[in-house]
Design a protein around this motif. Structure first.
Motif, PDB file in Angstrom:
ATOM      1  N   VAL A 120       0.425   6.988  -2.542  1.00  0.00           N
ATOM      2  CA  VAL A 120      -0.828   7.149  -1.808  1.00  0.00           C
ATOM      3  C   VAL A 120      -1.981   7.247  -2.799  1.00  0.00           C
ATOM      4  N   PHE A 121      -2.924   6.303  -2.707  1.00  0.00           N
ATOM      5  CA  PHE A 121      -4.182   6.408  -3.440  1.00  0.00           C
ATOM      6  C   PHE A 121      -5.159   7.197  -2.573  1.00  0.00           C
ATOM      7  N   PHE A 122      -5.717   8.274  -3.105  1.00  0.00           N
ATOM      8  CA  PHE A 122      -6.683   9.036  -2.322  1.00  0.00           C
ATOM      9  C   PHE A 122      -7.887   9.391  -3.180  1.00  0.00           C
ATOM     10  N   SER A 123      -8.950   9.831  -2.536  1.00  0.00           N
ATOM     11  CA  SER A 123     -10.166  10.250  -3.228  1.00  0.00           C
ATOM     12  C   SER A 123     -10.475  11.693  -2.863  1.00  0.00           C
ATOM     13  N   GLN A 124     -10.592  12.522  -3.844  1.00  0.00           N
ATOM     14  CA  GLN A 124     -11.016  13.920  -3.739  1.00  0.00           C
ATOM     15  C   GLN A 124     -10.010  14.819  -3.046  1.00  0.00           C
ATOM     16  N   ASN A 125      -9.606  14.514  -1.807  1.00  0.00           N
ATOM     17  CA  ASN A 125      -8.649  15.374  -1.131  1.00  0.00           C
ATOM     18  C   ASN A 125      -7.813  14.564  -0.156  1.00  0.00           C
ATOM     19  N   VAL A 126      -6.669  15.136   0.205  1.00  0.00           N
ATOM     20  CA  VAL A 126      -5.733  14.407   1.044  1.00  0.00           C
ATOM     21  C   VAL A 126      -4.839  15.392   1.781  1.00  0.00           C
ATOM     22  N   SER A 127      -4.410  15.014   2.974  1.00  0.00           N
ATOM     23  CA  SER A 127      -3.417  15.788   3.710  1.00  0.00           C
ATOM     24  C   SER A 127      -2.044  15.179   3.481  1.00  0.00           C
ATOM     25  N   THR A 128      -1.060  16.029   3.242  1.00  0.00           N
ATOM     26  CA  THR A 128       0.290  15.574   2.934  1.00  0.00           C
ATOM     27  C   THR A 128       1.300  16.370   3.752  1.00  0.00           C
ATOM     28  N   GLY A 129       2.531  15.950   3.696  1.00  0.00           N
ATOM     29  CA  GLY A 129       3.587  16.707   4.350  1.00  0.00           C
ATOM     30  C   GLY A 129       3.806  18.061   3.726  1.00  0.00           C
ATOM     31  N   CYS A 130       3.263  18.271   2.525  1.00  0.00           N
ATOM     32  CA  CYS A 130       3.378  19.553   1.821  1.00  0.00           C
ATOM     33  C   CYS A 130       2.131  20.413   1.986  1.00  0.00           C
ATOM     34  N   GLY A 131       1.132  19.927   2.716  1.00  0.00           N
ATOM     35  CA  GLY A 131      -0.110  20.665   2.882  1.00  0.00           C
ATOM     36  C   GLY A 131      -1.295  19.877   2.371  1.00  0.00           C
ATOM     37  N   ALA A 132      -2.458  20.512   2.354  1.00  0.00           N
ATOM     38  CA  ALA A 132      -3.674  19.868   1.871  1.00  0.00           C
ATOM     39  C   ALA A 132      -3.746  19.965   0.358  1.00  0.00           C
ATOM     40  N   ALA A 133      -4.156  18.885  -0.283  1.00  0.00           N
ATOM     41  CA  ALA A 133      -4.271  18.854  -1.737  1.00  0.00           C
ATOM     42  C   ALA A 133      -5.591  18.229  -2.121  1.00  0.00           C
TER      43      ALA A 133
END
Length: 304
Positions: A120-133
């Motif tokens: 997953v390419f993301f910018s600044q922040n992202v929601s994941t199955g492990c939580g927000a990062a």
């Protein structure tokens, strides 16, 4: 390192969420978020660099409903004649090579089929199955959704703040994270978690073993990378030089726990290590590369 301009970039192995609003808030890096194996985490709030190991994930936020990105523009960009001049296209091709290697190596070496994972390419922040990062986590693998996550601006931080400027640092970072995916598929991750629960005093020491094994797996890929090919049989790499491998080793040393602690102005404390010292990271990447054999990466059986 020379990539083959005739190799096809398979963007289906990437989920491009940049600008898709897939965030979940800027999570302040904290331990225990459930992610696994960020190469290095950055505590933005206090401007201190330290090793990530899942730091930066906000376990209170369930990010399982994150919207998927639109790969249309990435696919178009990576189909152009100058695709390999683009950072995101090169990284997608690195992912292609790493997964092509494991599709063959995992059944040959471990007798298990490899299951592909997207990056997953993301910018600044992202929601994941492990939580927000957020980007402060650095690249990481989430075993809850079996995905690798990276904000590509991490490479600027790696070069400018940590001094790992070589181009081959990038595929090394990705190969390390896919090493965690392999550990997840083989059950190594789950077994390590159970050991941590039984022996909490050795939680960090067990984490170090997992991380060093991922470094070793990255080395094994690097040894075999010139043999990887796209779906049409075109070699992905024309060549990988000794200088490239030295760049990976230099990166491994720059992100050792002791090096990060020293850079942040703190005393070196081995009890706080979660990824391994500079020397250990160099040693295990080198072992993977020199042998080219993932079975040589038994960090759990190697003692202290």
């Amino acid at each position: 390192m020379e990539l083959n301009e005739n190799a096809r970039v398979d963007t289906s192995q990437v989920d491009d969420r940049r600008g898709s609003g897939g965030g979940g808030g800027m999570g302040i890096p904290i331990p225990g978020g459930g992610g696994r194996g960020g190469i290095v985490g950055i505590i933005i709030a206090v401007l201190v660099a330290l090793v990530g190991g899942g730091f930066g994930l906000n376990a209170a936020t369930n990010g399982g409903d994150s919207p998927q990105g639109d790969n249309t523009s990435l696919e178009q960009k990576c189909s152009a004649d100058d695709a390999l001049k683009q950072l995101d296209c090169r990284n997608a091709l690195y992912v292609n090579s790493i997964q092509a290697y494991w599709r063959t190596a995992m059944p040959e070496v471990f007798g298990e089929q490899y299951k592909p994972s997207k990056t997953v390419f993301f910018s600044q922040n992202v929601s994941t199955g492990c939580g927000a990062a957020d980007s402060g986590v650095g690249p990481f693998y989430c075993p809850a959704d079996d995905l690798v996550y990276i904000d590509l601006t991490f490479y600027r931080l790696l070069a400018d703040q940590l001094g790992a400027e070589g181009e081959f640092a990038q595929p090394y970072v990705l190969a390390h994270e896919y090493g965690h995916h392999v550990q997840d598929l083989l059950g190594t991750e789950a077994q390590m978690r159970r050991q941590q629960q039984r022996d909490p005093q050795n939680t960090n020491a067990l984490s170090v073993k997992l991380e060093l094994q991922a470094d070793c797996y990255a080395g094994a890929w690097a040894k075999n990378a010139t043999g990887t090919a796209d779906e049409q049989g075109q070699k992905i790499f024309k060549s990988i030089t000794d200088q490239d491998i030295q760049q990976a080793i230099d990166t491994a040393e720059k992100i050792g726990d002791d090096a990060i602690q020293q850079r942040s102005g703190r005393p070196v404390n081995p009890d706080e290590f979660t990824h391994g010292s500079s020397e250990q990271r160099k040693q295990w990447f080198t072992k993977g590369f020199s042998t080219g054999d993932p079975k040589a990466c038994d960090t759990f059986g190697a003692g202290q």
